[in-house]
Scaffold this motif. Structure first.
Motif, short mmCIF file in Angstrom:
data_model
loop_
_atom_site.label_atom_id
_atom_site.label_comp_id
_atom_site.label_asym_id
_atom_site.label_seq_id
_atom_site.Cartn_x
_atom_site.Cartn_y
_atom_site.Cartn_z
N GLN A 56 0.82 -1.21 0.00
CA GLN A 56 0.00 0.00 0.00
C GLN A 56 0.86 1.26 0.00
OE1 GLN A 56 -3.06 -0.23 -0.61
NE2 GLN A 56 -4.00 -2.00 0.37
N SER A 57 1.99 1.23 0.68
CA SER A 57 2.87 2.40 0.69
C SER A 57 3.41 2.68 -0.70
CB SER A 57 4.03 2.18 1.67
OG SER A 57 3.57 2.09 2.99
N SER A 60 0.68 4.01 -3.02
CA SER A 60 0.22 5.36 -2.69
C SER A 60 1.10 6.45 -3.30
CB SER A 60 0.15 5.54 -1.17
OG SER A 60 1.45 5.58 -0.59
N VAL A 134 -5.68 4.81 3.29
CA VAL A 134 -4.40 5.41 2.88
C VAL A 134 -4.49 5.89 1.44
CG1 VAL A 134 -2.01 4.84 2.28
CG2 VAL A 134 -2.91 4.23 4.52
N TYR A 182 1.66 11.07 6.10
CA TYR A 182 2.52 9.89 6.19
C TYR A 182 2.48 9.28 7.59
CZ TYR A 182 6.58 6.86 5.67
OH TYR A 182 7.42 5.77 5.64
N ALA A 185 -0.70 7.36 7.84
CA ALA A 185 -0.61 6.18 6.98
C ALA A 185 0.13 5.06 7.69
CB ALA A 185 0.07 6.53 5.66
N TRP A 201 -6.23 10.58 12.21
CA TRP A 201 -6.50 10.34 10.79
C TRP A 201 -7.65 11.24 10.31
CZ3 TRP A 201 -10.96 8.68 8.32
CH2 TRP A 201 -10.82 8.47 6.94
#
Length: 231
Positions: A56-57, A60, A134, A182, A185, A201
């Motif tokens: 996912q990082s 993104s 995210v 970040y 996330a 968040w």
């Protein structure tokens, strides 16, 4: 390419040029590559959380580029363009990327040997939701910068430089978790969300996802007609 007149048109625009189709392909392949690569880690440390954070990082990074391009389309008809369908399409696309990343990580984990007695699926529900959220925040950052900045290239670079730069500047500050995407996330992709982490968040979403897009929407009305270019 015409500015959007509805959700269906906005979704078609997301893959309406070669550049955008390449971005979608690159994003999906990045998720697959990260999941497969991390699945080669030693079995004792191989978990859904570890695969999810990597996949996912990496995804993104390029997800918000599509948001930039979608809202930049609206510059050609700024006084009649409907922003809401574009934002909804961008959000749905981001959620789809998040779900794809989760499915890819799950498949990679299923196909690799497990350690007896270990629980590699710990917090899986939170991690799946976290991956989607995210990508949504990343995408809405892209749509905002696409509205605020004239150059789509600069806006795309901004989706990396601004969130990461803010995270680095606030690294030793207690407000980092409240302002830096970040930071939130990392919390979401850890699977260890507390009430405080959820509140942080929500604050980041309001700033980067709602606030910046609201400012961008106001600025869109002052953009000269025909100042956009197709990408």
């Amino acid at each position: 390419m015409n500015a959007d007149n509805g959700l269906g048109d906005a979704l078609r625009r997301s893959v309406g040029t070669r550049t955008r189709r390449r971005l979608v392909t690159i994003t999906l392949l990045a998720g697959v590559a990260a999941a497969v690569g991390m699945s080669k880690a030693p079995p004792a440390g191989r978990t859904f959380a570890m695969l999810t954070e990597a996949a996912q990082s990496l995804m993104s990074i390029t997800v918000p580029f599509l948001g930039v391009l979608l809202t930049h389309d609206l510059r050609r008809t700024p006084r009649t363009a409907r922003l809401a369908p574009t934002l909804l399409a961008a959000t749905l696309l981001a959620a789809a990327f998040g779900v794809f990343g989760a499915l890819t990580c799950a498949l990679a984990l299923i196909l690799t040997p497990a350690v007896p007695g270990a629980n590699p699926w710990l917090n899986v529900e939170t991690l799946v939701l976290g991956g989607v959220l995210v990508q949504v925040v990343a995408q809405l950052t892209g749509t905002a910068l696409g509205l605020l900045l004239r150059s789509p290239v600069v806006a795309c670079l901004g989706t990396i430089v601004l969130p990461m730069g803010l995270w680095l500047v606030l690294r030793a500050s207690p407000v980092q978790g409240w302002l830096a995407p970040y930071a939130t996330a990392r919390n979401l992709l850890s699977g260890q969300m507390t009430p405080l982490a959820w509140l942080q968040w929500g604050t980041v979403l309001l700033i980067w996802g709602v606030g910046l897009n609201a400012v961008g929407a106001a600025r869109l009305r002052r953009v000269p007609v025909g100042s956009g270019s197709a990408s």
